[in-house]
Design a protein around this motif. Structure first.
Motif, mmCIF file in Angstrom:
data_model
loop_
_atom_site.group_PDB
_atom_site.id
_atom_site.type_symbol
_atom_site.label_atom_id
_atom_site.label_comp_id
_atom_site.label_asym_id
_atom_site.label_seq_id
_atom_site.Cartn_x
_atom_site.Cartn_y
_atom_site.Cartn_z
ATOM 1 N N THR A 486 1.142 -1.157 0.096
ATOM 2 C CA THR A 486 -0.008 -0.054 0.072
ATOM 3 C C THR A 486 1.027 1.238 0.194
ATOM 4 N N ASP A 487 0.292 2.373 -0.359
ATOM 5 C CA ASP A 487 1.105 3.580 -0.239
ATOM 6 C C ASP A 487 0.227 4.674 0.358
ATOM 7 N N ASP A 488 0.756 5.143 1.534
ATOM 8 C CA ASP A 488 0.193 6.410 2.196
ATOM 9 C C ASP A 488 0.873 7.596 1.884
ATOM 10 N N SER A 489 1.716 7.909 0.921
ATOM 11 C CA SER A 489 2.229 8.930 0.410
ATOM 12 C C SER A 489 1.532 10.050 -0.051
ATOM 13 N N PRO A 490 1.664 11.274 -0.184
ATOM 14 C CA PRO A 490 0.779 12.494 -0.562
ATOM 15 C C PRO A 490 0.869 12.306 -2.224
ATOM 16 N N GLY A 491 1.646 11.821 -2.760
ATOM 17 C CA GLY A 491 2.128 12.148 -4.160
ATOM 18 C C GLY A 491 2.370 13.330 -4.519
ATOM 19 N N PHE A 492 2.150 13.979 -5.770
ATOM 20 C CA PHE A 492 2.657 15.129 -6.243
ATOM 21 C C PHE A 492 1.760 16.354 -5.829
ATOM 22 N N LEU A 493 1.801 16.908 -4.679
ATOM 23 C CA LEU A 493 0.832 17.891 -4.357
ATOM 24 C C LEU A 493 0.914 19.139 -5.140
ATOM 25 N N GLY A 494 2.191 19.379 -5.479
ATOM 26 C CA GLY A 494 2.605 20.681 -6.341
ATOM 27 C C GLY A 494 1.597 20.945 -7.737
ATOM 28 N N GLY A 495 0.975 19.533 -8.254
ATOM 29 C CA GLY A 495 0.313 19.886 -9.274
ATOM 30 C C GLY A 495 -1.119 20.412 -8.997
ATOM 31 N N GLY A 496 -1.422 20.448 -7.741
ATOM 32 C CA GLY A 496 -2.837 20.994 -7.389
ATOM 33 C C GLY A 496 -2.737 22.508 -7.619
ATOM 34 N N TYR A 497 -1.497 23.188 -7.323
ATOM 35 C CA TYR A 497 -1.547 24.684 -7.583
ATOM 36 C C TYR A 497 -0.834 25.195 -8.758
ATOM 37 N N ARG A 498 -0.700 24.094 -9.833
ATOM 38 C CA ARG A 498 0.013 24.543 -11.288
ATOM 39 C C ARG A 498 -1.216 25.576 -11.691
ATOM 40 N N ASN A 499 -0.621 26.707 -12.099
ATOM 41 C CA ASN A 499 -1.305 28.132 -12.732
ATOM 42 C C ASN A 499 -2.329 28.581 -11.674
ATOM 43 N N ALA A 500 -2.010 28.177 -10.531
ATOM 44 C CA ALA A 500 -2.922 28.820 -9.349
ATOM 45 C C ALA A 500 -2.411 30.430 -9.051
ATOM 46 N N GLU A 501 -1.232 30.701 -9.474
ATOM 47 C CA GLU A 501 -0.572 32.200 -9.455
ATOM 48 C C GLU A 501 -0.985 32.897 -10.751
ATOM 49 N N PRO A 502 -1.991 33.808 -10.842
ATOM 50 C CA PRO A 502 -2.272 34.590 -11.904
ATOM 51 C C PRO A 502 -1.034 34.989 -12.888
ATOM 52 N N TYR A 503 -0.938 35.042 -14.089
ATOM 53 C CA TYR A 503 -0.003 35.460 -15.004
ATOM 54 C C TYR A 503 -0.140 36.997 -15.047
ATOM 55 N N TYR A 504 -1.084 37.576 -14.591
ATOM 56 C CA TYR A 504 -1.302 39.055 -14.628
ATOM 57 C C TYR A 504 -0.401 39.697 -13.560
ATOM 58 N N GLN A 505 -0.126 41.099 -13.855
ATOM 59 C CA GLN A 505 0.295 41.978 -13.048
ATOM 60 C C GLN A 505 -0.396 42.284 -11.966
ATOM 61 N N ILE A 506 -0.312 42.042 -10.817
ATOM 62 C CA ILE A 506 -1.334 42.394 -9.586
ATOM 63 C C ILE A 506 -0.143 42.578 -8.566
ATOM 64 N N PRO A 507 -0.086 43.597 -7.854
ATOM 65 C CA PRO A 507 0.794 44.026 -6.893
ATOM 66 C C PRO A 507 0.864 43.374 -5.404
ATOM 67 N N ASN A 508 -0.399 42.990 -4.898
ATOM 68 C CA ASN A 508 -0.596 42.101 -4.019
ATOM 69 C C ASN A 508 -1.381 40.819 -4.019
ATOM 70 N N GLN A 509 -0.593 39.763 -3.923
ATOM 71 C CA GLN A 509 -1.295 38.436 -4.043
ATOM 72 C C GLN A 509 -0.973 37.487 -3.060
ATOM 73 N N ARG A 510 -1.873 36.701 -2.755
ATOM 74 C CA ARG A 510 -1.835 35.529 -1.843
ATOM 75 C C ARG A 510 -2.615 34.308 -2.317
ATOM 76 N N VAL A 511 -1.662 33.178 -2.437
ATOM 77 C CA VAL A 511 -2.244 31.953 -2.934
ATOM 78 C C VAL A 511 -2.248 30.906 -1.874
ATOM 79 N N HIS A 512 -3.458 30.152 -1.366
ATOM 80 C CA HIS A 512 -3.141 29.253 -0.340
ATOM 81 C C HIS A 512 -3.826 27.829 -1.265
ATOM 82 N N ALA A 513 -2.993 26.846 -0.925
ATOM 83 C CA ALA A 513 -3.678 25.424 -1.123
ATOM 84 C C ALA A 513 -3.830 24.744 0.035
ATOM 85 N N HIS A 514 -4.837 23.839 -0.131
ATOM 86 C CA HIS A 514 -5.304 22.995 1.285
ATOM 87 C C HIS A 514 -5.460 21.707 0.415
#
Length: 729
Positions: A486-514
């Protein structure tokens, strides 16, 4: 240059990172030298020319890629770059794909990396080989390199029009030099193949119903197999009357049982299928952990209630000061579980003979699969030989690795015969790993001029990759063995926030993943989390544009400072505005740069919505910039396919389940686009021959979804934030 050793031994000894140096010979193409040059990542790992190509005695070229053909056209693109750099015709180039005994280990075919990693490695190896061939030919022809010509497997001078063949230059050997920068690519003005449309031969064979896929493999005395599936994920086999089953089916060769892993073998496929059905109905199973009892409309609330591992992905700017909620604009979106739904169910062939295991598979990672099977079977990797064979289309981690693992178990249980195992449609739908459901919450503030000043984004998701990668516990059959893995490891979590940061110019940003651990089996699906994140971001950009009183194009352009990003949006605007649009339709647009580092893609969609809320997706447009285009037909095909697949996900697709099992087990309960529902598609390429190629295979997924949703709003005034649209409009 060394005498030829076997490819198997050669590839085992490669892999060191090299330090570059300049070749001592005079350059034939000094105008393309770069002061600093980084080799493609595949070539940095497998550094020898001979890892990537061989010149055959008849003067033709054999090229090797560790990537598998999954519809992205890698065979054609690899042949194009090799033929171009060695001044050969395409019909003189053969391509070997994904073979643990022959090709370089390039990991998984994923992440839109086939062109950037593999094709460019072949290109640089071929360019280096050309340079080496010229160096070797120069003294034989008694001429400087600058006076030599190279064409169709021969090298000559003006005084010797016939020249000498590559084979004569090499004297029966191969170029095994380590490729060191700088490598001199063929000048752009001399290119005749790169950047030109080249038809894929495999498509002709598909249309002509010729053998193309792993499903078509046939061997003498081949045995057919079927796996008897448990009723649910956590069920265990309690009992089975093998004697009764064997009496019912005299043609049955064997029933294989290992713990709760159960399969039947027969000389003919019909008997295998009927025996599978019979045993399935008569075996005794116990279910220890039922799936959660929730109505589908309550799924977002259920998933959000699960424990999470939290990560702040982006935190920049200043959020101090007045944070009154009255000044924030907010919206919440939801994407359900969706499946790969490969048209051809997973299939593999295995043979165990004389302590050697041979597997034919459409796995997207033959080398990681070999490592994983080694752990599951307790067998040395050198005794496992895996050959990649195309499957019937799948971008991501479906059942291909699982069926290969199952056929490996069966091959060991019944040595000496090729064993073919194919899943049914119901098995494919019920047992493949899905793309995770995701909850996405946006919040933003606008300046009086309509610019975004603050952006806060929360996403909830399961992991987005549990590819085996050497971990046997991630293989479906491993958890049912007598000694379960069996496997209880979380896998590739980083894929969940792929492109979660907007590519736009926004001076103040916060991105949270759960990250939660959800009830269904999940793994990599085309685009990973980018599809859902861009659906939410680009729909929210449309909503913000309306709040700001701005045109959707202008609103995006005023937040983009990357000239290439602006170019695709402006070009899309030109393409769409050049046409007249029927009354009562709506146009929606969206933009992204995949992974914020790969291809730029802008998409528009036109829809009509009737009084019964039926959606008619009429047309889609896309403008894509993937840097230097190797094969424009291939790039267009990838983009068109991505748009159509994404639109199908967005309008129709959702995995459903009850407390015992997956209930969306066929094309009625899990509908996808039919041919008559596919919209007209129009793709425009912005080619940049002086730029590096960029990954493009997943670029259209996210913006296509948002464009369709935004178009529905502009057609009927209803803003839908939950997918699929046809269900929740």
């Amino acid at each position: 240059m060394k005498t030829l050793q076997t490819r198997r031994n050669f590839i085992k000894t490669t892999g060191c990172l090299t330090i570059g140096f300049t070749l001592g010979a005079v350059s034939a193409f000094p105008d393309v030298l770069s002061p600093v040059q980084e080799l493609p990542r595949g070539l940095r790992r497998h550094t020898s020319v001979n890892a990537w190509l061989e010149i055959l005695p008849d003067g033709s070229l054999r090229v090797y890629t560790g990537k598998i053909e999954i519809g992205q056209g890698i065979r054609t693109a690899v042949a194009q770059v090799a033929a171009e750099e060695l001044y050969m015709k395409m019909n003189k180039v053969q391509v070997v794909i994904a073979d643990t005994d022959r090709t370089p280990d390039e990991g998984y075919t994923s992440g839109s990396g086939s062109i950037e990693g593999s094709a460019m490695s072949v290109r640089y190896a071929a360019a280096y080989a050309r340079q080496k061939l010229l160096e070797l030919a120069a003294p034989r022809l008694n001429a400087p390199i600058a006076d030599l010509w190279i064409s169709e497997g021969r090298i000559g001078t003006d005084k010797n029009s016939s020249g000498i063949s590559f084979s004569e230059v090499l004297d029966g050997r191969q170029i095994e030099d380590v490729v060191r920068p700088p490598v001199q690519l063929k000048p752009r003005k001399e290119r005749h193949i790169i950047g030109k449309p080249v038809a894929r031969k495999d498509i002709y064979f598909m249309v002509a119903a010729q053998p193309v896929f792993v499903h078509n493999l046939r061997f003498p005395a081949m045995v057919h197999a079927r796996v008897v599936r448990p009723p649910s994920y956590k069920a265990k086999l309690r009992s089975i009357d093998e004697d009764v089953a064997e009496r019912e089916f005299p043609k049955l060769l064997k029933i294989v049982r290992n713990g709760s892993f159960l399969a039947v073998l027969s000389r003919d496929e019909y008997t295998a299928i009927k025996a599978q059905e019979y045993v399935q109905q008569n075996a005794g199973w116990s279910i220890s952990e039922p799936l959660p009892d929730i109505a589908d409309k309550k799924l977002p609330e259920y998933l959000k209630s699960l424990p999470t591992v939290d990560e702040t992905v982006v935190n920049k700017g200043n959020f101090a000061g007045d944070t009154s909620e009255k000044k924030w604009i907010s919206a919440s979106y939801f994407k359900p579980y969706i499946m790969h739904g490969a048209i051809g169910p997973s299939c593999a062939v295995g043979l165990y003979k004389e302590d050697q295991l041979f597997i034919w598979t459409h796995s997207q990672g033959v080398f990681p699969l070999r490592e994983t099977l080694s752990g599951m079977l307790d067998m040395p990797q050198e005794n496992i030989h895996i050959q990649g064979v195309p499957g019937a289309g799948c971008y991501g981690h479906n059942g291909a690795d699982d069926v290969a693992a199952e056929v490996a178990l069966l091959a060991l249980a019944h040595p000496g015969n090729h064993i073919r195992l194919q899943w049914s449609r119901q098995e494919e739908h019920a047992w493949e790993p899905y793309g995770s459901a995701m909850i996405l919450e946006n919040k933003a503030r606008l300046s009086p001029q309509g610019r975004i000043t603050h952006w806060e984004y929360h996403l909830w998701s399961d992991t987005h990759s549990t590819r085996p990668g050497g971990n046997p516990g991630r293989l479906l059959p491993a958890q049912y063995l007598k000694r379960p893995m069996t496997d209880d490891s979380p896998g590739f979590l980083g894929g969940g926030y792929r492109n979660a940061e907007p590519y736009y110019q926004i001076p103040n940003q916060r991105v949270h993943a759960h990250f939660f651990k959800g009830p269904l089996r999940v793994s990599a699906l085309r685009g990973l989390g980018a599809y859902a994140n861009l659906f939410a971001i680009e729909c929210f950009m449309d909503e913000l544009a309306e709040h700001a009183g701005k045109n959707p194009y202008e609103f995006r352009l005023m937040h983009l400072d990357d000239p290439r990003a602006r170019d695709v949006v402006q070009k899309l605007r030109e393409q769409v505005s050049a046409e007249s649009h029927p009354e009562g339709t709506g146009i929606g647009i969206a933009f992204s740069r995949y992974k914020n580092s790969a291809a730029y893609c802008a998409v528009a969609a036109r829809v009509a919505v009737d009084k019964d809320n039926r959606i008619n997706l009429q047309k889609m447009w896309s403008v894509i910039d993937a840097g230097e285009t190797i094969n424009p037909d291939g790039l267009k095909n990838q983009t068109e396919g991505g748009m159509i697949q994404s639109a199908s996900w967005t309008l129709k697709e959702e995995v459903t389940f009850n407390t015992e099992q997956i209930t969306s087990r066929d094309w009625n309960s899990y509908p996808v686009f039919r041919f008559n529902e596919i919209p007209e598609v129009d793709v425009t390429i912005i080619d940049r021959p002086d730029a590096s190629p960029l990954g493009a295979g997943e670029a259209a997924q996210g913006p296509s979804a948002a464009a369709v949703v935004n178009a529905v709003y502009h057609a009927c005034g209803k803003r839908v934030r939950r997918l699929p649209l046809e269900k929740y409009l």
